[in-house]
Write an enzyme that holds these catalytic residues in place. Structure first.
Site, PDB file in Angstrom:
ATOM      1  N   ASP A 216     -11.321   2.392   3.981  1.00  0.00           N
ATOM      2  CA  ASP A 216     -11.579   0.972   3.706  1.00  0.00           C
ATOM      3  C   ASP A 216     -13.078   0.724   3.488  1.00  0.00           C
ATOM      4  O   ASP A 216     -13.477  -0.322   2.997  1.00  0.00           O
ATOM      5  CB  ASP A 216     -11.113   0.106   4.894  1.00  0.00           C
ATOM      6  CG  ASP A 216      -9.768  -0.561   4.638  1.00  0.00           C
ATOM      7  OD1 ASP A 216      -9.375  -0.674   3.461  1.00  0.00           O
ATOM      8  OD2 ASP A 216      -9.120  -0.971   5.618  1.00  0.00           O
TER       9      ASP A 216
ATOM     10  N   LYS B 176       0.848  -1.206   0.000  1.00  0.00           N
ATOM     11  CA  LYS B 176       0.000   0.000   0.000  1.00  0.00           C
ATOM     12  C   LYS B 176       0.882   1.254   0.000  1.00  0.00           C
ATOM     13  O   LYS B 176       0.607   2.221  -0.714  1.00  0.00           O
ATOM     14  CB  LYS B 176      -0.958  -0.013   1.207  1.00  0.00           C
ATOM     15  CG  LYS B 176      -2.104  -1.004   1.025  1.00  0.00           C
ATOM     16  CD  LYS B 176      -2.903  -1.265   2.287  1.00  0.00           C
ATOM     17  CE  LYS B 176      -3.864  -2.440   2.065  1.00  0.00           C
ATOM     18  NZ  LYS B 176      -4.575  -2.853   3.267  1.00  0.00           N
TER      19      LYS B 176
ATOM     20  N   GLN C  73      -5.140  -2.082   9.697  1.00  0.00           N
ATOM     21  CA  GLN C  73      -4.946  -3.350   8.996  1.00  0.00           C
ATOM     22  C   GLN C  73      -5.481  -4.517   9.831  1.00  0.00           C
ATOM     23  O   GLN C  73      -5.161  -4.640  11.011  1.00  0.00           O
ATOM     24  CB  GLN C  73      -3.441  -3.530   8.701  1.00  0.00           C
ATOM     25  CG  GLN C  73      -3.106  -4.746   7.879  1.00  0.00           C
ATOM     26  CD  GLN C  73      -3.652  -4.683   6.453  1.00  0.00           C
ATOM     27  OE1 GLN C  73      -3.567  -3.660   5.784  1.00  0.00           O
ATOM     28  NE2 GLN C  73      -4.249  -5.781   5.998  1.00  0.00           N
TER      29      GLN C  73
END
Ligand code: NDP
Length: 295
Positions: free
Chosen positions: A121, A54, A98
């Protein structure tokens, strides 16, 4: 008729160029570059790899990225304090925590604490609810990537029967909602299958577009696919193989070698859905910096 291989890597590269251009235009106007933060707790190897890729992707399009690496023994309270700090930090446009988190931390509690306006997200219920209602929202990365793959590959979805196998909150369920909405590049009739579905093969054989998000190597075999169908393989697995340099190769949920002979279009693994997922996160970060979803 030859099978179209849907090149996710090339499509992702094209979208990255578009994002890079928009970021460059912002910087030209003396605006700050968008800023994405990733929070990672513990040493999970796969998570470390995802976060590293990322960061690399952000850099490639001019998005600023920073990472908070916290030890595995970080308490839930400490993590919630960081979430609160990031919610208030005006230098941060969007951030992700995460997953998975260590067992002693309640994942849902942490995801719910993220400011929906920074939830790039798209996992917060506010964003999931907005998506359900067709309101502006941060769309979850993998389903959004699948939608873009279909659109940019000019695969018609309106009136088509889409069968999705797998109903997870991050892939199967949201992609089935997105495809069944009354909207451009959607308007499909969707059947959502899972481990309790009876006569799965009878259903998958009716699919004009079959989306496999099961998490089992080679689960979708050629006898489950209608001739001429489009097949989207979300699965990604490392299969051990001593004959390979790395000691493994990557495979999906679909038996690619056989199914690719029968389908009219198919995504490979790697190089299909995978590259699109990160690009969707970059897009959401850009939207966050422009306050395009939440004013
Ligand atoms: P989950 O494990 O969360 O969900 C799997 C789904 O498959 C469940 O709904 C389950 O049903 C269903 N399922 C399991 N066995 C069967 C069966 N025998 N018949 C029918 N349905 C079955 O997986 P995810 O959605 O998180 O991920 C799916 C795959 O996609 C994984 O390989 C993952 O690594 C990959 N992935 C890839 C991404 C990418 O960027 N390319 C991103 C995210 C995931 P039930 O609900 O009844 O248990």
């Amino acid at each position: 008729m030859s099978t179209k291989i849907i090149d996710g890597k090339a499509i992702a590269a094209e979208i990255k160029k578009e994002i890079a251009k928009e970021v460059a235009a912002m910087i030209d106007k003396d605006d700050n570059a968008p800023h994405l933060v990733a929070v990672i707790v513990g040493e999970d190897a796969a998570s470390q790899t995802y976060v590293a890729s990322k960061e690399k992707a952000c850099k490639s399009v001019g998005i600023t990225s920073s990472v908070y690496r916290l030890p595995a023994n970080t308490s839930e309270m400490e993590l919630l304090e960081l979430v609160d700090f990031l919610n208030r930090d005006e230098e941060v446009d969007g951030y992700i925590v995460q997953l998975p988190l260590p067992d002693h931390i309640n994942e849902q509690k942490v995801l719910m604490a993220i400011d929906p306006a920074k939830d790039v997200d798209g996992f917060h219920p506010e964003n999931a609810g907005r998506m359900m209602l067709g309101l502006p929202s941060y769309l979850p990365a993998t389903p959004n990537g699948i939608m873009e793959l279909l659109e940019r590959s000019k695969i018609e979805t309106a009136g088509k029967h889409v069968v999705v196998v797998g109903r997870s909150n991050i892939v199967g369920t949201p992609v089935s909602v997105m495809l069944s909405r009354k909207a451009k590049n959607a308007d499909a009739t969707v059947t959502l299958c899972h481990s309790r579905t009876k006569n799965l093969k009878e259903i998958t054989l009716q699919a004009d577009i079959l989306i496999a998000a099961i998490g089992k190597v080679g689960f979708v075999t050629v006898d489950m696919v209608k001739a001429g169908a489009t097949v989207i393989d979300v699965g990604i697995h490392r299969v051990e193989d001593a004959s390979k340099e790395k000691g493994y190769y990557l495979a999906g949920d679909v038996d690619y070698d056989e199914v690719s002979k029968k389908a009219s279009a198919i995504t490979p693994v790697p190089g299909g859905v995978g590259p699109m997922t990160i690009v969707s996160l970059l897009r959401n970060t850009l939207l966050a910096s422009k306050k395009a979803v939440y004013q």
